[in-house]
Design an enzyme around this catalytic site. Structure first.
Site, PDB file in Angstrom:
ATOM      1  N   GLU B  70       0.818  -1.224   0.000  1.00 52.32           N
ATOM      2  CA  GLU B  70       0.000   0.000   0.000  1.00 52.32           C
ATOM      3  C   GLU B  70       0.846   1.267   0.000  1.00 52.32           C
ATOM      4  O   GLU B  70       0.434   2.302  -0.508  1.00 52.32           O
ATOM      5  CB  GLU B  70      -0.968   0.002   1.180  1.00 52.32           C
ATOM      6  CG  GLU B  70      -2.103  -1.016   1.050  1.00 52.32           C
ATOM      7  CD  GLU B  70      -1.754  -2.382   1.591  1.00 52.32           C
ATOM      8  OE1 GLU B  70      -0.564  -2.624   1.900  1.00 52.32           O
ATOM      9  OE2 GLU B  70      -2.656  -3.233   1.700  1.00 52.32           O
ATOM     10  N   PHE B 132     -11.417  -7.850  13.648  1.00 56.06           N
ATOM     11  CA  PHE B 132     -10.330  -8.270  12.761  1.00 56.06           C
ATOM     12  C   PHE B 132      -9.979  -7.142  11.779  1.00 56.06           C
ATOM     13  O   PHE B 132     -10.863  -6.570  11.149  1.00 56.06           O
ATOM     14  CB  PHE B 132     -10.737  -9.532  11.991  1.00 56.06           C
ATOM     15  CG  PHE B 132      -9.667  -9.984  11.025  1.00 56.06           C
ATOM     16  CD1 PHE B 132      -8.436 -10.425  11.492  1.00 56.06           C
ATOM     17  CD2 PHE B 132      -9.879  -9.946   9.646  1.00 56.06           C
ATOM     18  CE1 PHE B 132      -7.441 -10.824  10.607  1.00 56.06           C
ATOM     19  CE2 PHE B 132      -8.886 -10.342   8.761  1.00 56.06           C
ATOM     20  CZ  PHE B 132      -7.664 -10.783   9.248  1.00 56.06           C
ATOM     21  N   GLN B 133      -8.714  -6.834  11.693  1.00 56.31           N
ATOM     22  CA  GLN B 133      -8.187  -5.770  10.839  1.00 56.31           C
ATOM     23  C   GLN B 133      -8.819  -4.412  11.120  1.00 56.31           C
ATOM     24  O   GLN B 133      -8.992  -3.597  10.229  1.00 56.31           O
ATOM     25  CB  GLN B 133      -8.318  -6.133   9.354  1.00 56.31           C
ATOM     26  CG  GLN B 133      -7.409  -7.315   8.976  1.00 56.31           C
ATOM     27  CD  GLN B 133      -7.228  -7.495   7.483  1.00 56.31           C
ATOM     28  OE1 GLN B 133      -8.142  -7.242   6.709  1.00 56.31           O
ATOM     29  NE2 GLN B 133      -6.062  -7.956   7.072  1.00 56.31           N
ATOM     30  N   LYS B 182     -17.639  -1.078   6.101  1.00 54.50           N
ATOM     31  CA  LYS B 182     -18.078  -2.076   5.124  1.00 54.50           C
ATOM     32  C   LYS B 182     -19.595  -2.021   4.902  1.00 54.50           C
ATOM     33  O   LYS B 182     -20.063  -2.152   3.775  1.00 54.50           O
ATOM     34  CB  LYS B 182     -17.651  -3.469   5.596  1.00 54.50           C
ATOM     35  CG  LYS B 182     -17.549  -4.483   4.474  1.00 54.50           C
ATOM     36  CD  LYS B 182     -16.851  -5.750   4.934  1.00 54.50           C
ATOM     37  CE  LYS B 182     -16.826  -6.783   3.820  1.00 54.50           C
ATOM     38  NZ  LYS B 182     -16.131  -8.015   4.227  1.00 54.50           N
ATOM     39  N   MET B 496      24.521   9.014   1.764  1.00 59.90           N
ATOM     40  CA  MET B 496      24.425  10.315   2.412  1.00 59.90           C
ATOM     41  C   MET B 496      24.783  10.216   3.896  1.00 59.90           C
ATOM     42  O   MET B 496      25.493  11.075   4.437  1.00 59.90           O
ATOM     43  CB  MET B 496      23.015  10.893   2.235  1.00 59.90           C
ATOM     44  CG  MET B 496      22.878  12.323   2.705  1.00 59.90           C
ATOM     45  SD  MET B 496      24.050  13.438   1.888  1.00 59.90           S
ATOM     46  CE  MET B 496      23.085  14.028   0.489  1.00 59.90           C
TER      47      MET B 496
END
Lengths: 200, 581
Positions: B70, B132-133, B182, B496
């Site tokens: 993502e 969940f999630q 949802k 760097m």
């Protein structure tokens, strides 16, 4: 310039839409800069549907101005003002719980309370709750006094403040609702006072 | 599909008569199409499944690019937004899908990139139950979004989406996140046709322009003997390149750019005197502390630009043009604030300034440039012997692209070298992570950049460290056949940080030695062609082969291990203390 360098109490007034999550969005602007909010009150304003935050912090004018800009940048914030204590009328309310028997026995307590402008809210056999409203020093003073008489519990509310110079928010909101807002809405009190702050 | 009808009948639909009953997901997708979205970068998951199910039927109108992480979706959306000027769109699921967006949101927030992220969320009745999630996406993303909102009812979707696009793309742009539970995605709601948002009462995208400040600014500029313009991404974001060019050409003022302002006027423009900041050019840094009037346009005086603030341009009167009132006086005290959209303020200012040249003053910049060329640049871009330098690769690349390619860079030494030496003829052609300095930005951003500018050559220049942070996006390039050219400048170090350790930590190289896989073989495993080179005489041909190759290509170039980027303003030093070596 002195006011920019010296820390003092500032009363920040934030007019907002009523939106879930906005309190967090406002709070993190302070916590991100490690600024301690000393007092925070949210309430309705004189305008239906517009909420008003009163926030007290002790900081320099420069820090407060930058925070005010960041606050005003938030989408649901309509307008932010910051004022020193001299520019606002402010009050805090405190509740004091003391044993009723002590009060009943000692007449001087009643006199003291009257002197401090306190009034009884609840009187029960076991305890009595007094309420006093005023400035911090005043409500603090009463704590000191009541300690001697077995103060059981004390609580003080957040500060509410009204800006002396404010004309209220009704007319401003009308400007906000227009597609082409006027100067005042788009900003800003600071720009108007700019000459006092900086010289070219 | 009756949704097609809705698009046609939009005016009828606006007569507040429900034309259809649709699911929340369908309303969302119709809204995206109405906002002109053509490309979505995303990754499906449990809580966003209803939206993906609806997307199955919209495949002909909405292109969905399946990323490999993502974070990659956010950077791709950023790359897309930066090259196209449109809003980048991301889909992700709840929980880990949403938390993976944070880096890209933070990057977009600090670099003012317009982006709308749609995340799925658990059913509304499960909110707060550790389902969940489930994560508290709204609160997690609050500090890194311009605005965010949780939708729990399908009837809200249309209005919230319109608001999201309006907020993301107007004023000072930024990322917006809309979290949709949802149940709201599944729920049926009456659909009235999509109405774009053009007003939010509590949000003023542009501050009102005050003419008196324009006049004061013009007066200061007209009196100035050594005026100096600093320009940033605000010019690009305001589509004000022409207005800016007209201003500098009339006023004749030498102008230097911040890293995100690159390309606002071409590199070769006679009044473009180079880059500002820590690894910027010599003259612009030193002369910042000699100019008498500093005109900052659409830039925010980042600490990497200003160096030590209490020794920054103290002698100068400062004029600051910015759309964001919170930027005025934030870091540098302004003499005249010119609030407003620079597309509007610049022409007003141009009208009032006198036609002038500042030949002697401009010559000073040229003298410093010559000094920098002799003592620093020449050895970097035209080395005759030894291992390859990053600068010579970029220099060769310029000759092949003529400055017309979109250059996407990651973060670190190669980024500074690429931004310093790449030629930019066009606006929106330098895509890099400026404010946040996000390693791993370039590969996914290049994917998005290509979708945003399909007719341009998109060349990603990436270090060996940054490439390994998001290399899984090679899978996206493979699957979606994205024609991006990838140059890995491999110095086998986190260069760097190594440079700083060399200069400031006594060469105590602490965890900067990084080993890499066989990048060419890795690319090959994704069916992407490529080669590795390490010799000077191979560079030109290899770059030409890469550019001429049809489809994606990976070119790994082994460069000098311990090379330093100079000039450099060491941290804590003033811009005039810039070091050439």
């Amino acid at each position: 310039m002195e006011s920019q360098i010296e820390k003092q109490e500032y009363n920040i007034t934030v007019y907002t839409e009523n939106q879930i999550g906005l309190l967090n969005r406002i709070a993190i602007i302070f916590s991100r800069r490690k600024l301690n909010i000393e007092s925070l009150n949210t309430s309705p304003s004189e305008v239906n549907g517009i909420h008003r935050f009163n926030i007290v912090i002790t900081e320099t004018e420069e820090v407060v101005r930058k925070v005010a800009r960041q606050l005003e940048k938030q989408i649901e914030v309509l307008k932010v003002y910051y004022n020193t204590n001299a520019d606002v009328i402010w009050q805090e309310m405190a509740l004091y719980k003391v044993p009723t028997d002590v009060i009943a026995e000692q007449v001087s307590v009643e006199r003291l309370l009257r002197e401090h402008g306190a009034r009884a809210v609840v009187i029960r056999n076991d305890y009595t709750v007094f309420e006093a409203t005023g400035h911090r020093e005043e409500t603090d003073k009463l704590v000191e006094v009541l300690q001697q008489y077995g103060l059981i519990e004390f609580v003080r509310s957040a500060r509410v403040a009204i800006i002396k110079a404010s004309d209220g928010f009704h007319s401003k909101l009308k400007e906000f609702e227009q597609r082409e807002p006027g100067d005042e809405v788009v900003e800003n009190q600071y720009l108007n006072n700019r000459d006092k702050v900086f010289t070219m | 599909m009756d949704t097609l009808e809705i698009q046609k009948d939009k005016t009828d639909a606006q007569q507040a008569k429900a034309v259809a009953t649709l699911t929340g997901s369908q309303i969302l997708l119709n809204g995206l199409i109405a906002e002109g979205v053509d490309t979505i970068f995303g990754y499906p998951g449990g809580a966003i499944m209803p939206i993906y199910d609806a997307l199955y039927d919209y495949n002909d109108r909405l292109k969905h690019i399946l990323v490999r992480h993502e974070q990659g979706a956010t950077h791709a959306a950023q790359g897309y937004a930066r090259t196209s000027g449109k809003v980048g769109v991301v889909f992700a699921t709840s929980g880990p899908g949403a938390t993976n967006l944070i880096t890209g949101l933070a990057d977009a927030q600090i670099d003012s990139t317009p982006m709308v992220c749609i995340t799925g969320q658990v059913f509304a009745h499960l909110l707060g139950t550790d389902a969940f999630q489930e994560t508290d996406v709204i609160n997690i993303t609050t500090p890194v979004t311009k605005w965010n909102y949780q939708v729990t009812d399908a009837s809200e979707i249309e209005e919230v989406l319109a608001k999201a696009f309006y907020i993301a793309s107007t004023g000072r742009p930024g990322p917006v996140l809309v979290d949709i539970t949802k149940n709201a995605q599944i729920q049926m709601a009456e659909y009235f046709g999509y109405q774009k948002c053009d007003h939010v009462r509590s949000y003023k995208p542009k501050p009102e322009i005050r003419k008196s400040y324009i006049e004061q600014a013009a007066e200061l500029i007209n009196k100035a003997e050594k005026p100096f313009v600093l320009f940033g991404q605000g010019i690009l974001l305001g589509n004000a390149e022409q207005e800016f060019k007209a201003f500098v050409e009339k006023s004749g003022i030498p102008s230097a750019w911040t890293i995100l302002g690159a390309g606002a006027i071409p590199t070769d423009h006679p009044l473009n005197v180079g880059m500002l900041g820590m690894h910027g050019n010599y003259g612009p840094n030193v002369l910042t502390n000699e100019c008498d009037v500093l005109i900052a346009i659409g830039m925010r005086f980042d600490d990497r630009v200003t160096g030590r603030l209490d020794k920054y341009a103290k002698q100068a009167k400062v004029i600051h043009l910015d759309i964001d009132p919170a930027e005025i006086d934030k870091n540098v005290k302004t003499t005249v604030p010119v609030w407003g959209d620079c597309k509007e303020t610049l022409p007003m200012l141009t009208e009032l300034v006198q036609q002038k040249t500042h030949d002697a003053w401009l010559q000073k910049f040229r003298d410093f440039a010559q000094q920098e060329m002799d003592q620093c640049i020449d050895a970097e871009i035209n080395p005759k012997e030894g291992e390859l330098s990053m600068g010579e690769v970029i220099n060769q690349l310029n000759q092949l692209t003529n400055g017309d390619a979109v250059i996407v860079t990651d973060v670190g030494q190669h980024q500074m070298v690429a931004c310093r030496y790449a030629k930019f003829n066009n606006t929106r052609s330098n895509i890099t992570s400026g404010g946040l300095g996000t390693m791993g930005f370039a590969l996914p951003a290049a994917i998005g950049a290509k979708f945003g500018a399909p007719d341009k050559d998109v060349v990603a220049v990436i270090g060996d460290g940054g490439f390994q942070m998001t290399l899984q996006e090679l899978g996206t390039i493979m699957q979606s056949k994205v024609d991006v050219k990838i140059i890995i400048l491999n110095n086998q170090f986190l260069g760097m940080v190594r440079q700083w350790q060399e200069l400031f930590n006594d060469k105590r190289y602490s965890f900067v030695d990084i080993t890499s896989p066989d990048f060419v073989a890795l690319a090959k495993s994704y069916y992407i062609d490529g080669q590795r080179i390490s010799e000077r005489n191979q560079v030109k041909d290899a770059l030409a082969t890469m550019l001429e190759h049809k489809g994606p290509y990976l070119l790994e170039i082994m460069v000098k291990k311990e090379n330093n980027v100079f000039p450099m303003v060491p941290q804590g030093c003033s811009v005039s203390e810039i070091r050439l070596k």
